[in-house]
Structures are given as C-alpha cells and as structure tokens.
Design a protein around this motif. Structure first.
Motif, PDB file in Angstrom:
ATOM      1  N   THR A  22       0.847  -1.195   0.000  1.00  0.00           N
ATOM      2  CA  THR A  22       0.000   0.000   0.000  1.00  0.00           C
ATOM      3  C   THR A  22       0.878   1.239   0.000  1.00  0.00           C
ATOM      4  O   THR A  22       1.719   1.395   0.888  1.00  0.00           O
ATOM      5  N   LEU A  23       0.676   2.085  -0.999  1.00  0.00           N
ATOM      6  CA  LEU A  23       1.460   3.326  -1.078  1.00  0.00           C
ATOM      7  C   LEU A  23       0.646   4.487  -0.521  1.00  0.00           C
ATOM      8  O   LEU A  23      -0.498   4.718  -0.935  1.00  0.00           O
ATOM      9  N   ILE A  24       1.256   5.214   0.405  1.00  0.00           N
ATOM     10  CA  ILE A  24       0.613   6.404   0.965  1.00  0.00           C
ATOM     11  C   ILE A  24       1.478   7.617   0.648  1.00  0.00           C
ATOM     12  O   ILE A  24       2.683   7.609   0.925  1.00  0.00           O
ATOM     13  N   GLY A 130      16.078  -0.759  -8.854  1.00  0.00           N
ATOM     14  CA  GLY A 130      16.140  -0.014 -10.111  1.00  0.00           C
ATOM     15  C   GLY A 130      14.732   0.394 -10.513  1.00  0.00           C
ATOM     16  O   GLY A 130      13.826  -0.442 -10.590  1.00  0.00           O
ATOM     17  N   TYR A 131      14.543   1.682 -10.734  1.00  0.00           N
ATOM     18  CA  TYR A 131      13.204   2.250 -10.963  1.00  0.00           C
ATOM     19  C   TYR A 131      13.109   2.658 -12.432  1.00  0.00           C
ATOM     20  O   TYR A 131      13.930   3.462 -12.912  1.00  0.00           O
ATOM     21  N   ILE A 132      12.136   2.121 -13.125  1.00  0.00           N
ATOM     22  CA  ILE A 132      12.008   2.385 -14.557  1.00  0.00           C
ATOM     23  C   ILE A 132      10.618   2.970 -14.816  1.00  0.00           C
ATOM     24  O   ILE A 132       9.604   2.331 -14.510  1.00  0.00           O
ATOM     25  N   ILE A 172      13.434  -4.602  -9.172  1.00  0.00           N
ATOM     26  CA  ILE A 172      13.195  -3.727 -10.315  1.00  0.00           C
ATOM     27  C   ILE A 172      11.726  -3.306 -10.262  1.00  0.00           C
ATOM     28  O   ILE A 172      10.841  -4.148 -10.053  1.00  0.00           O
ATOM     29  N   TYR A 173      11.485  -2.003 -10.429  1.00  0.00           N
ATOM     30  CA  TYR A 173      10.119  -1.465 -10.347  1.00  0.00           C
ATOM     31  C   TYR A 173       9.725  -0.923 -11.718  1.00  0.00           C
ATOM     32  O   TYR A 173      10.362   0.000 -12.226  1.00  0.00           O
ATOM     33  N   LEU A 174       8.691  -1.507 -12.302  1.00  0.00           N
ATOM     34  CA  LEU A 174       8.112  -0.953 -13.525  1.00  0.00           C
ATOM     35  C   LEU A 174       7.006   0.009 -13.096  1.00  0.00           C
ATOM     36  O   LEU A 174       5.966  -0.422 -12.580  1.00  0.00           O
ATOM     37  N   GLU A 175       7.244   1.285 -13.293  1.00  0.00           N
ATOM     38  CA  GLU A 175       6.340   2.342 -12.797  1.00  0.00           C
ATOM     39  C   GLU A 175       5.578   2.980 -13.957  1.00  0.00           C
ATOM     40  O   GLU A 175       6.165   3.637 -14.825  1.00  0.00           O
ATOM     41  N   GLY A 176       4.266   2.784 -13.948  1.00  0.00           N
ATOM     42  CA  GLY A 176       3.432   3.417 -14.980  1.00  0.00           C
ATOM     43  C   GLY A 176       3.083   4.858 -14.643  1.00  0.00           C
ATOM     44  O   GLY A 176       2.650   5.615 -15.521  1.00  0.00           O
ATOM     45  N   GLY A 177       3.269   5.235 -13.355  1.00  0.00           N
ATOM     46  CA  GLY A 177       2.905   6.584 -12.905  1.00  0.00           C
ATOM     47  C   GLY A 177       1.640   6.534 -12.076  1.00  0.00           C
ATOM     48  O   GLY A 177       0.663   5.874 -12.453  1.00  0.00           O
ATOM     49  N   SER A 178       1.650   7.242 -10.954  1.00  0.00           N
ATOM     50  CA  SER A 178       0.502   7.198 -10.056  1.00  0.00           C
ATOM     51  C   SER A 178      -0.727   7.816 -10.715  1.00  0.00           C
ATOM     52  O   SER A 178      -0.658   8.908 -11.277  1.00  0.00           O
ATOM     53  N   GLY A 179      -1.820   7.071 -10.661  1.00  0.00           N
ATOM     54  CA  GLY A 179      -3.092   7.588 -11.159  1.00  0.00           C
ATOM     55  C   GLY A 179      -3.249   7.559 -12.672  1.00  0.00           C
ATOM     56  O   GLY A 179      -4.210   8.130 -13.195  1.00  0.00           O
ATOM     57  N   VAL A 180      -2.357   6.876 -13.381  1.00  0.00           N
ATOM     58  CA  VAL A 180      -2.493   6.851 -14.847  1.00  0.00           C
ATOM     59  C   VAL A 180      -3.703   6.003 -15.251  1.00  0.00           C
ATOM     60  O   VAL A 180      -4.175   5.150 -14.491  1.00  0.00           O
ATOM     61  N   GLN A 181      -4.190   6.259 -16.447  1.00  0.00           N
ATOM     62  CA  GLN A 181      -5.375   5.552 -16.935  1.00  0.00           C
ATOM     63  C   GLN A 181      -5.088   4.079 -17.214  1.00  0.00           C
ATOM     64  O   GLN A 181      -5.906   3.211 -16.912  1.00  0.00           O
ATOM     65  N   GLY A 206      -1.658   3.020 -11.697  1.00  0.00           N
ATOM     66  CA  GLY A 206      -2.933   2.880 -12.389  1.00  0.00           C
ATOM     67  C   GLY A 206      -3.678   1.577 -12.168  1.00  0.00           C
ATOM     68  O   GLY A 206      -4.670   1.309 -12.843  1.00  0.00           O
ATOM     69  N   ILE A 207      -3.235   0.766 -11.213  1.00  0.00           N
ATOM     70  CA  ILE A 207      -3.949  -0.498 -10.946  1.00  0.00           C
ATOM     71  C   ILE A 207      -5.131  -0.185 -10.038  1.00  0.00           C
ATOM     72  O   ILE A 207      -4.966   0.314  -8.925  1.00  0.00           O
ATOM     73  N   LYS A 208      -6.344  -0.490 -10.553  1.00  0.00           N
ATOM     74  CA  LYS A 208      -7.554  -0.097  -9.814  1.00  0.00           C
ATOM     75  C   LYS A 208      -8.472  -1.272  -9.506  1.00  0.00           C
ATOM     76  O   LYS A 208      -9.366  -1.163  -8.671  1.00  0.00           O
ATOM     77  N   VAL A 225       1.813  -2.722  -6.352  1.00  0.00           N
ATOM     78  CA  VAL A 225       1.644  -1.529  -5.511  1.00  0.00           C
ATOM     79  C   VAL A 225       0.389  -0.782  -5.950  1.00  0.00           C
ATOM     80  O   VAL A 225       0.185  -0.543  -7.136  1.00  0.00           O
ATOM     81  N   THR A 226      -0.451  -0.444  -4.968  1.00  0.00           N
ATOM     82  CA  THR A 226      -1.561   0.465  -5.264  1.00  0.00           C
ATOM     83  C   THR A 226      -1.501   1.654  -4.313  1.00  0.00           C
ATOM     84  O   THR A 226      -1.205   1.499  -3.126  1.00  0.00           O
ATOM     85  N   GLY A 227      -1.762   2.821  -4.867  1.00  0.00           N
ATOM     86  CA  GLY A 227      -1.750   4.041  -4.079  1.00  0.00           C
ATOM     87  C   GLY A 227      -3.113   4.703  -4.075  1.00  0.00           C
ATOM     88  O   GLY A 227      -3.862   4.600  -3.100  1.00  0.00           O
TER      89      GLY A 227
HETATM   90  C1  1GP Z   1       2.848   5.067  -7.939  1.00  0.00           C
HETATM   91  O1  1GP Z   1       3.012   2.842  -8.634  1.00  0.00           O
HETATM   92  C2  1GP Z   1       2.469   3.668  -7.665  1.00  0.00           C
HETATM   93  O2  1GP Z   1       4.171   5.285  -7.664  1.00  0.00           O
HETATM   94  C3  1GP Z   1       0.995   3.503  -7.424  1.00  0.00           C
HETATM   95  O3  1GP Z   1       0.199   4.099  -8.419  1.00  0.00           O
HETATM   96  O4  1GP Z   1      -1.429   5.519  -7.215  1.00  0.00           O
HETATM   97  O5  1GP Z   1      -1.943   4.676  -9.513  1.00  0.00           O
HETATM   98  O6  1GP Z   1      -1.955   3.136  -7.570  1.00  0.00           O
HETATM   99  P1  1GP Z   1      -1.375   4.369  -8.153  1.00  0.00           P
END
Ligand code: 1GP
Length: 260
Positions: A22-24, A130-132, A172-181, A206-208, A225-227
C-alpha cells in the motif's frame, strides 16, 4: 545479504506467490487518516506500507505520518523517496532506488549520494532497487525527467531491467505513474520477468481493479503496488479483493493455450 525487511518480503513472496503493498503519499493525508488507511490495508493483508511521493515539501509532515503508521500497524514501513526530502528515521526500510531512465544524473545517483549518510545514521534498512518509468509516467516521469519507455517497447524495458540487475539491483520497479489511466501492460511485465534472474519485480501505477492486479501477477509481478485506489473509501474495500486476486501463482495452474 538481505536485511530483515527484504528477507521478510522474499519469504512472503515465496509463500503467497505475489504480494501487495500500500502506497501512501504523505502530502495527501493527515497522520490520523494515514494510520487509518494503513490499518485497513494491513487488516486486509497488505504486506508492507510504502510512504512517498514525487514532491515531499514537509519532512515534519512525513515524520508525523510515518510515526503514526508505525504506532498503528506491525507490517514494515518502507520509504519510497522521490527526493532527498523523503527520509524519515521512523521507517523500517527505504527503497534505495535509482531512476534508471532519468535524463538527469541527480535522479540516477545525485540524490542517493546526499541521502546515504543519513540512512546509515538513522539505521534504516536500504533495499536496492532499479526504478524504470514506463508509459505515461505521470507526475514522477515529469519531475524525474524520465526518458519514458513506451508501453509498446517491452524489449526496451527488458534492457533497462537487465542493466539494473547487472549493476547489482535486487528489485526492479516498472512504474506506470501514479493515477495513470492504463497500467503497465502484461506483455511488458512478462518480458521483463522472463529476462531477469534473481530479481524481484515490482509493478505499480494505475492499478484499480482485482482483474488488473491479477493480470499483472500472472504476467510475473512479484509485488503489486496500489496508491490512489487504496486511499479511497471504495478502494479500502477493494484491497482485500486485490490481495485475494494476486495470490494466484502458487494456487492456480498455468493457463493452457487455446487449441487452434
Ligand atoms: C505510484 O506505482 C504507484 O508510484 C501507485 O500508483 O497511485 O496509480 O496506484 P497508483
């Protein structure tokens, strides 16, 4: 040698198949509301609480949020820093991360050098990662000046991930960006998973839904990870569904290909 938090994560992944974190974002919460989100997530089976955001202005606020969560839950608290302001002595561990595809050396190794002495001083466990930044990349892509890997170029994500592995990064973290569609595509996740060795794969952004989380886990994500979704009222309920959906690797047989 893995430290205690890293070993806990590896053991939990071995037992559960895939795990949830859980990301806060410390800037979006109060210490009280952060503790509530963390408590609800921990009750629902989240493996750890990550704390961080692309822009942390107030270290006092961060410290108060981390301390409140620490007093409330037993699961480890792992810092997820976007900059030098993302460190709190109350945390158990920190993703010691380098944005592999930043165009700015500050985000690749500059901030890390500034932070390293404090991590030692505070006794926080560093976990190399490693963050991508891929796809849209969201705010972190913009702030971190990422040369983003397009979603339709899984082979480029593989190249970045292998470079991280060869530099000794264990996660290794594949990061789509927080809140992406659109979350990270399963093709990219499985291409990276198949290419790397002895690397734990984290996927977020973007995982919802439980279905999206399950698809990511089935493709090879060890940590989901979900935020955003976790912070919402509806999301709090959904965490248990997401966690149930990702416990599939060891309980479900591989999907058979359809006969032609
Ligand atoms: C962002 O990968 C995390 O760094 C979580 O993204 O907020 O879209 O869940 P969300």
């Amino acid at each position: 040698m893995a430290g205690p938090v890293e070993q806990y994560l590896l053991d939990k992944i071995k037992a559960d198949g895939s795990i949830h974190m859980t990301l806060i974002d410390p800037e979006k919460v109060t210490p009280e509301s952060a503790a509530q989100v963390a408590e609800a997530s921990a009750k629902n089976g989240t493996a750890a609480i990550m704390i961080g955001g692309s822009t942390v202005d107030s270290q006092k606020q961060l410290d108060e949020v981390v301390a409140a969560i620490k007093a409330t839950v037993k699961v480890p608290i792992i810092l997820f820093p976007g900059n030098v302001t993302g460190i709190s002595s109350h945390a158990d561990a920190i993703w010691f991360m380098s944005m592999l595809n930043s165009a700015d050396p500050y985000f690749i190794m500059g901030a890390q050098i500034l932070c390293a002495p404090y991590i030692k001083k505070f006794g926080i466990e560093p976990i190399s990662m490693g963050y991508i930044v891929v796809g849209d990349g969201g705010t972190v892509g913009k702030v971190g000046k990422a040369i983003k890997v397009p979603y339709d170029k899984p082979e480029l994500a593989v190249a970045h991930a292998l470079a991280g592995q060869y530099l000794g990064m264990r996660f290794i973290y594949l990061e789509g960006g927080s809140g992406v569609q659109v979350p990270v595509p399963t093709e990219m996740i499985s291409a990276v998973k198949q290419a790397v060795t002895n690397v734990t794969l984290i996927v977020g952004g973007g995982i919802k839904t439980p279905e999206q989380a399950q698809a990511a886990a089935e493709a090879g994500a060890d940590i989901i990870v979900t935020g955003n979704i976790t912070e919402s009222l509806e999301g709090k309920k959904r965490v248990s569904q997401i966690i149930a959906a990702i416990k599939i690797k060891i309980t479900r047989k591989p999907r058979r290909k359809k006969a032609k």
